[in-house]
Design a protein around this motif. Sequence first.
Motif, short mmCIF file in Angstrom:
data_model
loop_
_atom_site.label_atom_id
_atom_site.label_comp_id
_atom_site.label_asym_id
_atom_site.label_seq_id
_atom_site.Cartn_x
_atom_site.Cartn_y
_atom_site.Cartn_z
N GLU A 118 -1.36 -2.49 -8.49
CA GLU A 118 -2.44 -1.81 -7.78
C GLU A 118 -2.91 -2.62 -6.58
O GLU A 118 -3.16 -2.07 -5.50
CB GLU A 118 -3.62 -1.53 -8.72
CG GLU A 118 -4.76 -0.81 -8.01
CD GLU A 118 -5.81 -0.27 -8.96
OE1 GLU A 118 -6.93 0.00 -8.47
OE2 GLU A 118 -5.53 -0.12 -10.17
N ILE A 119 -3.02 -3.91 -6.74
CA ILE A 119 -3.44 -4.77 -5.63
C ILE A 119 -2.42 -4.69 -4.49
O ILE A 119 -2.78 -4.63 -3.31
CB ILE A 119 -3.63 -6.22 -6.11
CG1 ILE A 119 -4.86 -6.30 -7.02
CG2 ILE A 119 -3.78 -7.18 -4.93
CD1 ILE A 119 -4.96 -7.59 -7.82
N ALA A 120 -1.13 -4.67 -4.84
CA ALA A 120 -0.09 -4.53 -3.82
C ALA A 120 -0.22 -3.19 -3.10
O ALA A 120 -0.06 -3.11 -1.87
CB ALA A 120 1.29 -4.67 -4.45
N ASP A 121 -0.50 -2.13 -3.86
CA ASP A 121 -0.74 -0.81 -3.25
C ASP A 121 -1.89 -0.89 -2.25
O ASP A 121 -1.80 -0.36 -1.13
CB ASP A 121 -1.10 0.22 -4.32
CG ASP A 121 0.07 0.65 -5.18
OD1 ASP A 121 1.23 0.36 -4.82
OD2 ASP A 121 -0.18 1.30 -6.23
N GLU A 122 -2.98 -1.52 -2.66
CA GLU A 122 -4.16 -1.58 -1.80
C GLU A 122 -3.89 -2.39 -0.53
O GLU A 122 -4.41 -2.06 0.54
CB GLU A 122 -5.35 -2.17 -2.55
CG GLU A 122 -5.79 -1.39 -3.79
CD GLU A 122 -6.32 0.01 -3.48
OE1 GLU A 122 -6.27 0.45 -2.31
OE2 GLU A 122 -6.78 0.69 -4.40
N GLU A 202 -3.43 6.66 -5.17
CA GLU A 202 -4.77 6.45 -5.71
C GLU A 202 -5.01 7.23 -6.99
O GLU A 202 -5.90 6.87 -7.77
CB GLU A 202 -5.83 6.83 -4.67
CG GLU A 202 -5.95 5.87 -3.51
CD GLU A 202 -6.45 4.49 -3.91
OE1 GLU A 202 -7.32 4.40 -4.81
OE2 GLU A 202 -5.99 3.49 -3.33
N SER A 203 -4.25 8.28 -7.25
CA SER A 203 -4.43 9.02 -8.50
C SER A 203 -4.16 8.10 -9.69
O SER A 203 -4.83 8.21 -10.73
CB SER A 203 -3.51 10.24 -8.53
OG SER A 203 -2.14 9.86 -8.57
N ARG A 204 -3.20 7.18 -9.55
CA ARG A 204 -2.94 6.21 -10.61
C ARG A 204 -4.08 5.20 -10.71
O ARG A 204 -4.49 4.80 -11.80
CB ARG A 204 -1.61 5.50 -10.34
CG ARG A 204 -0.40 6.42 -10.43
CD ARG A 204 0.90 5.64 -10.39
NE ARG A 204 1.21 5.11 -9.07
CZ ARG A 204 2.01 5.70 -8.19
NH1 ARG A 204 2.58 6.86 -8.49
NH2 ARG A 204 2.26 5.15 -7.01
#
Length: 304
Positions: A118-122, A202-204
């Motif tokens: 998630e941090i990588a996504d952000e 972001e749904s995840r």
Amino acid sequence: MATGISRPQTTNRTPEDDVARRLLDSSSQLSYDPLTEVDWETPLDEDFHGTSPEWSTLYGTAYWNELTEAQRKALTRQEAASVASTGIWFEMILQQMMLRDFYAKDPTDDAFQWALTEIADECRHSIMFARGAKKLRAPAYRPHRLAVELGRFFKTVAFGEGAYGAILVAEEVLDVMQRDWMRDERVVPFVRTINNIHVVEESRHMKFARDETRKHLARAGRVRRHIHSLLIAVAAYVIVISMVNRKVYANAGLDEKRALREAKANEQHKSMMRSSCSGLMEFLTSVGLLTKPALFFYKRANLI
């Protein structure tokens, strides 16, 4: 797009482990690289809006009715850039809270690996938003200094349901409006792509934030629950009032003072915000985080 990665089977799995495993599998199957997915090369087409016009802070006002189509499009492009800049600001807060939460935890756990995913996504989202704002020909819109300092304080002290509840609020507020923008052919194509990427990934993140909020609340007493309900509400208020910087009006060529006055009184926009947060408010009610003190701030932010 990433391919699936097999992981060794473990025993004594918890429901939280199962959620994290499903999110990791989903991420491996459906994730995007904004550097290649978004059309960064085509020059900005000023015949398009930056957001759905109905989401503009001036839509439905007397001032909006006086604007030319070119002025309306210029305004929504600046508003889109401001929302993106606010998103970057909160995503940086989010990353620090998650890193602190998982510091020194078991790196073999699926939850730990999901947190890093998630941090990588952000990180990718923040770069995507920054490049998008620049392509929209907008300046660096920053929250008010007080909001910046409150964010600095919040990321330092928030934990458990306070941190994940605030993360959820920020993500949910953006989600509904971005779902509208990504489907709207009046919106400039590269912004639609950015919104689509953000909504999918972001749904995840929202699923994880909801589950973490429930998990932490299961261990929270009445006093802690009330304190964190207020902390989340204050965070929501600061995020929402920071989304559209007052300078967007002048940068779109409008009378800033008049625009601010009419935007503040715009009941149509307030109604859009409330409708976008109905699901969020149902969740907060279901977990006991919609207390009377918290309601005050949600109402001030026009989220309920």
